[in-house]
Design a protein around this motif. Structure first.
Motif, short mmCIF file in Angstrom:
data_model
loop_
_atom_site.label_atom_id
_atom_site.label_comp_id
_atom_site.label_asym_id
_atom_site.label_seq_id
_atom_site.Cartn_x
_atom_site.Cartn_y
_atom_site.Cartn_z
N ALA A 109 50.31 58.19 36.34
CA ALA A 109 51.12 58.76 37.38
C ALA A 109 50.09 60.54 37.10
O ALA A 109 49.27 60.65 35.89
N ARG A 110 50.19 61.32 38.38
CA ARG A 110 49.24 62.25 38.76
C ARG A 110 49.93 62.53 39.58
O ARG A 110 50.46 62.62 40.29
N VAL A 111 49.47 64.48 39.44
CA VAL A 111 50.41 65.92 40.21
C VAL A 111 48.81 66.45 40.24
O VAL A 111 48.74 66.73 39.21
N LEU A 112 49.12 66.14 41.45
CA LEU A 112 48.30 67.85 41.87
C LEU A 112 48.59 68.43 43.08
O LEU A 112 47.58 69.32 43.50
N ALA A 113 49.43 68.65 43.06
CA ALA A 113 50.37 70.06 43.60
C ALA A 113 50.79 71.31 43.04
O ALA A 113 51.62 70.60 42.71
N GLN A 114 50.46 72.08 43.60
CA GLN A 114 51.00 73.53 42.30
C GLN A 114 51.72 73.34 43.45
O GLN A 114 51.86 73.45 43.90
N PRO A 115 53.12 74.48 42.96
CA PRO A 115 53.27 74.05 41.59
C PRO A 115 54.15 72.77 40.88
O PRO A 115 54.98 72.32 41.45
N PHE A 116 53.88 72.55 39.73
CA PHE A 116 54.21 70.89 39.20
C PHE A 116 55.94 71.02 38.16
O PHE A 116 55.93 71.57 37.51
N THR A 117 56.72 71.02 39.54
CA THR A 117 57.64 71.34 39.06
C THR A 117 58.29 70.16 38.67
O THR A 117 58.01 69.11 38.87
N PRO A 118 59.54 70.20 37.95
CA PRO A 118 59.81 69.05 37.63
C PRO A 118 60.54 67.65 38.75
O PRO A 118 60.50 66.34 38.00
N ALA A 119 60.73 68.34 39.70
CA ALA A 119 61.29 66.87 40.92
C ALA A 119 59.69 66.46 40.85
O ALA A 119 59.74 65.13 41.35
N ARG A 120 58.26 67.33 41.14
CA ARG A 120 57.47 66.92 41.31
C ARG A 120 56.73 65.26 40.65
O ARG A 120 56.31 65.10 40.58
N ILE A 121 56.82 66.13 39.42
CA ILE A 121 56.75 65.32 38.28
C ILE A 121 57.42 64.09 38.12
O ILE A 121 57.18 62.94 37.61
N LEU A 122 58.86 63.93 38.01
CA LEU A 122 59.77 62.95 38.21
C LEU A 122 59.29 61.50 39.08
O LEU A 122 59.24 60.21 39.14
N ALA A 123 58.93 62.39 40.74
CA ALA A 123 58.71 61.97 41.59
C ALA A 123 57.24 60.75 41.31
O ALA A 123 57.19 60.32 41.39
N ALA A 124 56.44 62.03 40.51
CA ALA A 124 55.28 60.27 39.92
C ALA A 124 55.54 59.71 39.39
O ALA A 124 54.72 58.83 39.42
#
Ligand SMILES: Cc1cc2nc3c(=O)[nH]c(=O)nc-3n(C[C@H](O)[C@H](O)[C@H](O)COP(=O)(O)OP(=O)(O)OC[C@H]3O[C@@H](n4cnc5c(N)ncnc54)[C@H](O)[C@@H]3O)c2cc1C
Lengths: 793, 281
Positions: free
Chosen positions: A774-789
């Motif tokens: 998994a990878r997140v590259l869109a700030q802010p790195f929110t819990p929802a974005r991390i869970l989605a990743a």
């Protein structure tokens, strides 16, 4: 500086390099600060602004009769009425080729172009009465389609915000350095690519924007008390748009409660306040409250970047390519323009590394949102997140440790001076020293071992590294060359008073960061007096030398050098007088601890208060033609390099709760090279504060808009500023590579923390997520974005 | 921002407070700790004509153990709950909740009654009241009226409180030792209202079963939400996994800036799993 011979500033009684406390700290802590809101003038009135509730709407009619009759109301002024007293401005700079913008009025005249644009002003006896009356104004609006998505801003189907401009494109620049196409075509090249987003956010100052304008019709002079970083720039702005000569305007900054770049711009409501004071012939105060601040303070960093890098299997980075898109709101902000951030992205990506090819493009578009402009570390956090994100992707692709790939590609410490593929000239940087120091401070190997061990127990920690460069001390190449009256030069005056104390004044300003402390240290060191005997005045166009103020981390490097030179000049003047009084050659004398001493033996010869007594009150006892100038003024501006550059390396250690997506920050390290460290405590405070603001952007802060252009995170309940509870310990280390352009050697330290922190956090999160693919590259790195990743929601 | 003009009345007695409520009706607002009301006034989200300050009514504050209940006066500050030995001993669930409310400065002024009367759906104390089967003691000129917590929270910021009434106290049944509880919440920053929170209680005996569970989620709907299906599943054979699955029926959380509904559902499942582990642990 170990190893180098002692210079003039390393003398025994030097304050350079010492953690001298701020001279103003006690006063501020004791509640004796004088912020604009604290000031009260006779007959002072207050203004409240009615702001557009729509992102884009035509003003058909304003019904203000009821408001005009409301208790305490002095005057209700519409944008159209104000326009007769205040000319509009256009935020362009000639050297940013092709940059265009539309004339912007202090208050909307026919049309509001963002939610929050001031539309009508109510001047009343109190702010509360002004707000009561503003609530009674009715505006007939005709809503217009709002341009909110920057991705489609240039589509033919998208309405053009300013039809006279032809399209929604504000600025575009492409730069090619080296041969990127050849580098990407390298037979051994592994290419990684990704799309990054840096979330639109803003700088939240403890003290909101505020201004108290006082037009005195008898003198035909305007005195403006303002919470600003750039009093001389504002003097020009008020003069130009209110039809005055610069000499008729005085701008005074008493205490300023933080600024971060937010307070270096021209704000419509502030210019309107000055115009209202002129119209009414009485003082008018405006203090932005938090809610209106959120829609009227500049925003920043609303970027989407497609990027790729080529790397060989042996770890050699070959090339980077970045395609940046940014939305800046409906106007380019005056006078620094809103193209600078995108331009910086082009200038800065890939900056720490040796590359064979580089291509970067920025596209800057208009939209119906709050205008964006320069905020602490302009463009750097964006460029660093992309560059360091790509470096980590490259390391992952070839299976190399992130520290190792950096070691292999950072510009060697002995390669300077050199020029980056983006055309930036570096005098002397220390990437390798900083990285080595960083890895040692954080105990990189131990953390890697701990990470591996904890992974076995389902605990997912990540380590993120970020190397960065930081542009400071701009020469006239930043703004002056583009036609803006923003001084790249600053002056300092040092005066010896009869009691042996120094009164000093500087064109750079104090925002809470401690500029006055370092100015006092430098003056005390240069002249040779105890620092307690130095009083500092900043922030008053009438009494300080002309200067640019505070931005681009220039206070220490430019204002500090001017102060050093002024102090040394005064010292020469003092010693000339002392030589005559003591019948000694001035070269054989020195000043230490406020006393003229014999240079060789250190024997005390003459206290400065005695010298002062004789010069000021018994000049008759001195030789008739002896010069007795106990005031010196010097100016300084960078000449060799368009910009100075600092550099550094940061690391983040954190834990991702992969069930909830929450990130816990465990530690943060920054090793920075700001050249000469004048005051380690203040440098470390700057770094820590900057890191926290960087973390804010990476994890918390976000100006979220609805598709209609309504700011949804418009209060501090929804706009999450970073708080101490979530911050890790931030460890700061220093490497010192003084600039040789100045005797002081200071390069500036105000923005380095912000420049590198988001990249370090981004890389650490992705390091933690790596086992999950998994990878997140869109700030802010929110819990929802991390869970989605992670594919969990 | 400045509040719209209002008149201020400092009530010296309950009777004076009731008089003011009668006289001004909808136009009057009680002022307790002010930690929610004052921001609402400053934002002009609330524009009452009269503020009736009840902070002088000492009789409304205090924590007392009376038989099987702990009666806590409406004016009791969050900080006093935090410091109370009675609460720590007999209502450990409440004791665990309070430090998660806001920040120390806010806890030193904010009150239990204010929190219950406001009924913020993301607040801890209304959820605790539900999880602990508390009784809200409402008082009006006519006297006291007792309302079970499950009947009190009616909708978004809506309660069973009638015009002219105030919250005088909340009565919490003393929790027996085998009744365990915990309050877990997820907030982006320490002190923020929870994105999702869970006040959970159950009776735990030696056999590792969770009997008579109470699962009250907050931040997931217009009121604190008792997850009845999950409670049944948790008490039954399916255990935690079944209870987590059952949440699908219990919860219909809103989307907001933190994330979409499935984000909150997911977090609720995680919290349920963690709470069950805590209660059994
Ligand atoms: C930054 C911040 C963060 C916060 N975070 C949290 C949090 O995480 N969790 C949380 O639960 N709360 C939080 N709060 C709210 C805080 O706990 C409030 O104090 C509480 O919800 C209301 O209590 P109060 O005494 O301040 O009520 P007030 O603000 O005085 O009143 C609130 C409302 O209740 C009414 N009222 C008050 N007392 C009574 C009564 N006895 N009878 C009838 N009506 C009454 C008032 O008329 C008003 O409408 C936060 C507040 C702030 C400012």
């Amino acid at each position: 500086m170990t190893g180098s011979p002692l210079s003039e500033i390393d003398r025994p009684n030097s304050y350079i390099g010492r953690s001298v406390p701020r001279p103003n700290a006690r006063r501020l802590v004791a509640g004796r600060g004088a912020y604009v809101d604290d000031l009260r003038l006779p007959r002072m009135a207050h203004v409240a602004f009615l702001r557009s509730p729509h992102a884009h709407a035509r003003i058909l009619a304003i019904h203000a009769e009821e408001a005009r009759r409301a208790p305490g109301v002095i005057r209700v002024v519409t944008g159209r009425e104000l326009a007769a007293h205040c000319t509009p401005w256009v935020g362009v700079l000639h050297h940013l080729k092709g940059l265009k913008s539309a004339p912007q009025h202090a208050m909307a005249v026919d049309r509001a172009c963002w939610q929050g644009e001031p539309v009508c002003a109510v001047v009343a006896r109190s702010r509360a009465e002004a707000e009561d009356a503003a609530a009674l104004i009715r505006v007939d609006w005709e809503e217009l389609p709002a341009v909110t998505d920057m991705e489609t801003a240039l589509d033919p189907a998208t309405p053009v915000i300013h039809p006279d401009l032809g399209d929604n494109l504000a600025f575009r620049r492409e730069h090619v350095g080296g041969d990127p196409d050849a580098a990407f075509a390298d037979p051994e090249a592994v290419v990684v690519e990704a799309t990054f987003h840096t979330g639109r956010h803003t700088g939240v100052c403890l003290e909101g924007r505020s201004i108290l304008a006082d037009w005195n019709p008898a003198e035909e002079r305007l005195t403006v008390y303002q919470s600003t970083q750039a009093p001389h720039m504002m003097q020009t702005v008020f003069a130009r748009h209110l039809g005055l000569r610069e000499g008729q305007v005085r701008v005074v900054c008493k205490d300023v409660g933080g600024s971060y770049g937010i307070k270096v711009h021209v704000y419509p409501d502030e210019v309107a306040t000055a115009a209202l004071s002129k119209m009414l012939g009485r003082p008018v105060k405006f203090v932005a409250d938090r809610i209106e601040g959120m829609v009227s303070d500049i925003h920043a960093r609303d970027h989407r970047l497609r990027a790729r890098a080529a790397v060989r299997r042996d770890g050699t980075l070959l090339a980077m390519e970045v395609d940046d898109l940014t939305g800046i709101g409906p106007y380019s902000v005056y006078p620094r323009t809103s193209a600078v951030e995108g331009n910086q992205v082009v200038n800065l990506c890939g900056g720490p590394y040796v590359l064979k090819g580089y291509r970067a493009k920025t596209t800057v578009v208009f939209q119906n949102k709050t205008p964006t402009c320069q905020y602490r570390a302009v463009g750097h956090p964006i460029a660093t997140a992309v560059t360091e994100g790509l470096v980590d992707l490259a390391a992952e692709a070839i299976g190399m440790d992130p520290a190792e790939i950096r070691r292999r590609n950072l510009i060697p410490d002995d390669a300077y001076p050199c020029t980056s593929l983006s055309g930036m000239r570096f005098e002397a940087l220390s990437h390798h020293k900083c990285l080595a120091r960083l890895l040692e401070m954080m105990d990189y190997e131990r953390l890697r071992a701990e990470q591996a061990e904890l992974r076995k127990h389902g605990i997912h920690r990540g380590i993120g590294l970020a190397c960065f460069i930081e542009l400071t001390n701009p020469s006239p190449f930043m703004y002056g060359i583009g036609g803006a009256r923003i001084s790249a030069m600053d002056g300092a005056t040092v005066r010896l008073d009869p009691d042996g104390s120094l009164a000093v004044a500087s064109g750079v300003t104090e925002q809470g960061q401690g500029t006055e402390a370092i100015l006092a240290q430098i003056a005390a060191t240069a002249v040779g007096v105890p620092v307690e005997r130095v009083r500092v005045v900043t922030g008053d166009t009438e009494v300080t030398p002309y200067g640019g103020g505070t931005w681009a981390s220039r206070g220490a490097g430019i204002g500090g050098e001017a102060m050093l030179q002024a102090g040394l000049a005064l010292k020469e003047g003092i010693l000339a007088v002392a030589g005559a009084m003591l019948q000694a050659r001035p070269e054989t004398l020195d000043i230490r601890g406020g006393v003229v001493v014999d240079r060789a033996s250190g024997a005390e010869r003459l206290p400065l208060e005695e010298l002062g007594r004789v010069v000021y009150f018994r000049g008759d006892t001195l030789p008739r033609d002896l010069p007795r100038e106990l005031v010196a003024t010097r100016h300084w501006t960078p000449k060799e390099y368009p910009f100075c550059f600092t550099n550094g390396a940061q690391a983040s250690y954190l834990e991702v709760d992969v069930e909830t997506g929450f990130v816990r920050l465990l530690g943060h390290w920054c090793v920075e090279d700001c050249g000469t460290v004048i005051n380690p405590m203040l440098v470390e405070e700057q770094i820590r504060g900057g890191v926290v603001q960087g973390i804010g952007g990476a994890l918390f802060e976000h100006c979220v808009y609805s598709p209609e252009g309504q700011l949804l995170s418009g209060s501090l309940a929804d706009y999450l500023v970073p708080m101490s509870g979530e911050m890790p310990d931030i460890h700061v280390g220093h490497v010192e590579t003084p600039t040789r352009e100045s005797a002081l050697g200071a390069k500036g330290a105000g923005e380095a923390g912000t420049a590198g922190a988001p990249a370090a956090v981004q890389n650490a999160i992705n390091d933690a997520l790596r086992p999950f693919g998994a990878r997140v590259l869109a700030q802010p790195f929110t819990p929802a974005r991390i869970l989605a990743a992670l594919g969990r929601i | 921002m400045k509040p719209a003009p209002f008149a201020y009345l400092r009530a010296r007695s309950l009777a004076e407070a009731f008089d003011a409520l009668d006289r001004h009706g909808e136009e009057a607002r009680l002022l307790a700790g002010g930690q929610s009301l004052i921001p609402a006034l400053n934002l002009r989200l609330a524009t009452p004509a009269v503020l009736v300050d009840i902070n002088g009514l000492a009789g409304l504050a205090g924590i007392a153990l009376q038989g099987g209940v702990v009666r806590i006066g409406a004016l009791t500050r969050h900080a006093a709950l935090e410091a109370s030995e009675i609460v720590a001993r007999h209502l450990p669930l409440l004791a665990e909740a309070v430090p998660q409310i806001a920040h120390p400065a806010i806890r030193s002024r904010g009150t239990l009654g204010g929190s219950i009367a406001l009924a913020d759906p993301a607040a801890e104390l209304p959820a605790c009241a539900l999880a602990l089967d508390a009784t809200i003691v409402a008082m009006g000129r006519a006297g006291e009226r007792r309302i079970a917590a499950r009947d009190f929270f009616r909708g978004l910021y809506q309660t069973d409180l009638q015009p002219g009434e105030l919250v005088a106290a909340v009565e919490f049944p003393v929790q027996p030792p085998e009744r365990r509880g915990c309050v877990l919440e997820l907030a982006r920053r320490q002190g923020d209202y929870a994105i999702v929170g869970l006040a959970a209680a159950a009776t735990v005996q030696g056999d590792g079963a969770l009997r008579d569970p109470r699962l009250v989620f907050f931040g997931v709907g217009p009121t604190p939400v008792r997850a009845a299906a999950a409670e049944a599943a948790l008490a039954g054979a399916g255990g935690v996994a079944a209870a987590q699955a059952a949440l699908e029926r219990d919860l219909d959380p809103p989307a907001d800036l933190h994330g979409p509904p499935q984000f909150r559902r997911h977090l609720a499942r995680v919290l349920l799993g963690r709470a069950a582990a805590r209660l059994l642990g």
